[in-house]
Write an enzyme that holds these catalytic residues in place. Structure first.
Site, short mmCIF file in Angstrom:
data_model
loop_
_atom_site.label_atom_id
_atom_site.label_comp_id
_atom_site.label_asym_id
_atom_site.label_seq_id
_atom_site.Cartn_x
_atom_site.Cartn_y
_atom_site.Cartn_z
N GLY A 1 -1.37 -13.44 9.02
CA GLY A 1 -0.36 -13.14 10.06
C GLY A 1 -0.94 -13.09 11.46
O GLY A 1 -0.49 -12.31 12.29
N GLY B 1 -1.65 -16.08 13.34
CA GLY B 1 -1.48 -17.35 14.06
C GLY B 1 -2.58 -18.35 13.79
O GLY B 1 -2.76 -19.31 14.54
N SER C 1 -3.09 -18.84 7.99
CA SER C 1 -3.54 -18.36 6.68
C SER C 1 -2.64 -18.96 5.60
O SER C 1 -3.12 -19.35 4.53
CB SER C 1 -3.50 -16.84 6.64
OG SER C 1 -2.23 -16.37 7.04
N SER C 2 -1.33 -19.06 5.86
CA SER C 2 -0.44 -19.54 4.81
C SER C 2 -0.70 -21.01 4.49
O SER C 2 -0.79 -21.39 3.31
CB SER C 2 1.02 -19.29 5.15
OG SER C 2 1.31 -19.71 6.44
N ASP D 1 0.15 -27.23 10.84
CA ASP D 1 -0.82 -26.37 10.15
C ASP D 1 -1.37 -27.03 8.89
O ASP D 1 -2.60 -27.16 8.74
CB ASP D 1 -0.22 -25.00 9.85
CG ASP D 1 0.32 -24.33 11.11
OD1 ASP D 1 0.06 -24.85 12.20
OD2 ASP D 1 0.98 -23.30 10.99
N TYR E 1 10.77 -17.06 14.71
CA TYR E 1 10.34 -18.47 14.70
C TYR E 1 11.54 -19.38 14.46
O TYR E 1 11.79 -20.33 15.21
CB TYR E 1 9.28 -18.68 13.62
CG TYR E 1 8.73 -20.09 13.58
CD1 TYR E 1 7.61 -20.43 14.32
CD2 TYR E 1 9.35 -21.07 12.82
CE1 TYR E 1 7.12 -21.73 14.31
CE2 TYR E 1 8.87 -22.37 12.81
CZ TYR E 1 7.74 -22.69 13.54
OH TYR E 1 7.26 -23.98 13.54
C1 GLA Z 1 3.41 -22.07 13.37
C2 GLA Z 1 4.03 -23.21 12.59
C3 GLA Z 1 3.62 -24.55 13.18
C4 GLA Z 1 3.86 -24.60 14.68
C5 GLA Z 1 3.30 -23.37 15.36
C6 GLA Z 1 3.66 -23.30 16.82
O1 GLA Z 1 2.03 -22.08 13.20
O2 GLA Z 1 3.62 -23.16 11.24
O3 GLA Z 1 4.30 -25.59 12.54
O4 GLA Z 1 5.23 -24.77 14.96
O5 GLA Z 1 3.75 -22.18 14.73
O6 GLA Z 1 3.07 -24.33 17.51
#
Ligand code: GLA
Length: 388
Positions: free
Chosen positions: A120, A122, A125-126, A170, A220
């Protein structure tokens, strides 16, 4: 936990030697909330990662043990859950569920997961858990897929099982990362270019320790919905627009009067951020870190004021960083609403940077920030036994 120790945990728990894989987290240098508008991003894979160890079973059970949560779940591969339950196992389950949807058959297995990507924060991790599960499960199924396809499977899992409308950045970075390089990714075509990160500048990541969660959607998904509302308004004038990727700032400003202020601002962030990524790539190619840093700062301001996805703590970390000698640029990284900042710092100043930012942050907030210095790393794949 090291790959060797994870392997030993697996052996002790499941009584079998497993095959090991790894999948990294990522830090995004610039290009925030643009992937979901088919735009440009510039992340790098980290040396923080998830390790997965898999050994086959002779039935149709998948036992998944998390070292981090010290907990095991058992799944019946013939009757997988199809809904999240707000538990760490949602992430591995989501990937198995997607593989099943794609007709990729899995026999039973035991799987051990361990990781050091802070949750959690940024740093994905997921995605790193999902990709670590996907590469292990695909190898177990005997299915070889191109890495961008593996990334799409993980994005699908997150969108349709976990419930976060996250983009491709990600899992793509976790799959395709390149040692000592950032990736300039076109999230529409999925073409990408590896841009070298010189060793005289370091990526320093400061964790505000304020947690965010994308699971279940929340802020989000709300921002994404605002952007989509903006696209629908723009499409009334230019039906060819598919996503904000297709919109210039001038076009957007012409429609400003027709949009609520919040929708205009969310769109303005995305449109200008796309342009900033391309400018930042130019600066990186020509080794102009001052310029790169200025663009990072503009990106932070836009994330804070237009996308409204920063918070007091990450703003403070950026302010503290900007005062330090040798810091070219700083900004919030990842989904936002907490989490980490990414800082581009001259290597010879990095010790002092870490010390000063940590001290200043603690003095102002009482919170001890975790600070990581990571090199840009390679994407997911098998790990040789004994490799560290
Ligand atoms: C998260 C989402 C990504 C991207 C970022 C913001 O990490 O998983 O796809 O949208 O936020 O840039």
């Amino acid at each position: 936990m090291s790959p060797q120790s994870t392997l030993e945990v697996h052996r002790n728990r499941f009584g079998a030697d497993g095959v090991s894989y790894q999948a990294p987290g990522r830090v995004n240098l610039i290009g925030e909330h643009t992937d979901t508008s088919e735009g440009f991003v510039m992340p790098a894979a980290l040396d923080l990662r998830t390790i997965s160890v898999l050994s086959p079973r002779s039935d149709s059970t998948a036992n998944v043990y998390s070292v981090n949560f010290a907990e095991q779940v058992s799944l019946d591969l013939q009757h997988l859950p199809c809904r999240p339950r707000g538990h760490w196992s949602d992430y591995p389950t989501s990937v198995l569920w997607t593989l099943e949807q794609r007709g990729i058959h899995l026999d039973g297995f035991d799987l051990t997961l361990s990781g050091n990507v802070p949750l959690g924060s940024g740093l994905s991790s997921s995605a790193s858990v999902e990709v670590a599960v996907a590469v292990a499960a695909l190898a177990h199924a005997g299915t070889a897929l191109p890495k961008p396809e593996i990334a799409k499977i993980c994005q699908f899992s997150e969108n349709h099982f976990v419930g976060a409308q996250s983009g491709i950045m990600d899992p793509f970075t976790s799959c395709c990362g390149v040692d000592h390089h950032a990736l300039l990714i076109d999230c529409r075509s999925l073409d990408y270019e590896a841009l070298p990160l010189p060793s005289e500048v370091l990526l320093v990541i400061c964790n505000s320790m304020v947690k965010h969660s994308l699971a279940g959607g929340g802020e989000y998904n709300a921002r994404r919905a605002e952007v989509q509302a903006g696209v629908r308004i723009l499409q009334q004038h230019c039906p060819d627009i598919r996503a904000l990727r297709d919109v210039t700032e001038a076009q957007l400003r012409r429609c400003q009067g027709e949009m609520p202020e919040n929708i205009f601002r969310r769109c303005l962030h995305v449109v200008t951020e796309n342009a900033r990524v391309l400018q930042a790539a130019e600066a990186l190619r020509s080794g102009d870190f001052q310029q790169f840093g200025r663009i990072m700062h503009e990106a932070h301001v836009s994330m804070r004021d237009n996308y409204a996805a920063s918070c007091v703590e990450t703003d403070l970390l950026v302010e503290l960083a900007a005062r330090q000698p040798g810091c070219f640029g700083a900004r919030i990284t990842g989904g936002g609403f907490g989490g980490c900042t990414v800082n581009l710092v001259a290597a010879e100043h990095s010790d002092k940077f870490v010390h000063n930012v940590r001290a200043g942050y603690e003095e102002a907030t009482g919170i001890q920030a975790e600070i990581y210095r990571s090199r840009a790393s390679a994407g997911a794949g098998p790990l040789l036994v004994g490799q560290t």
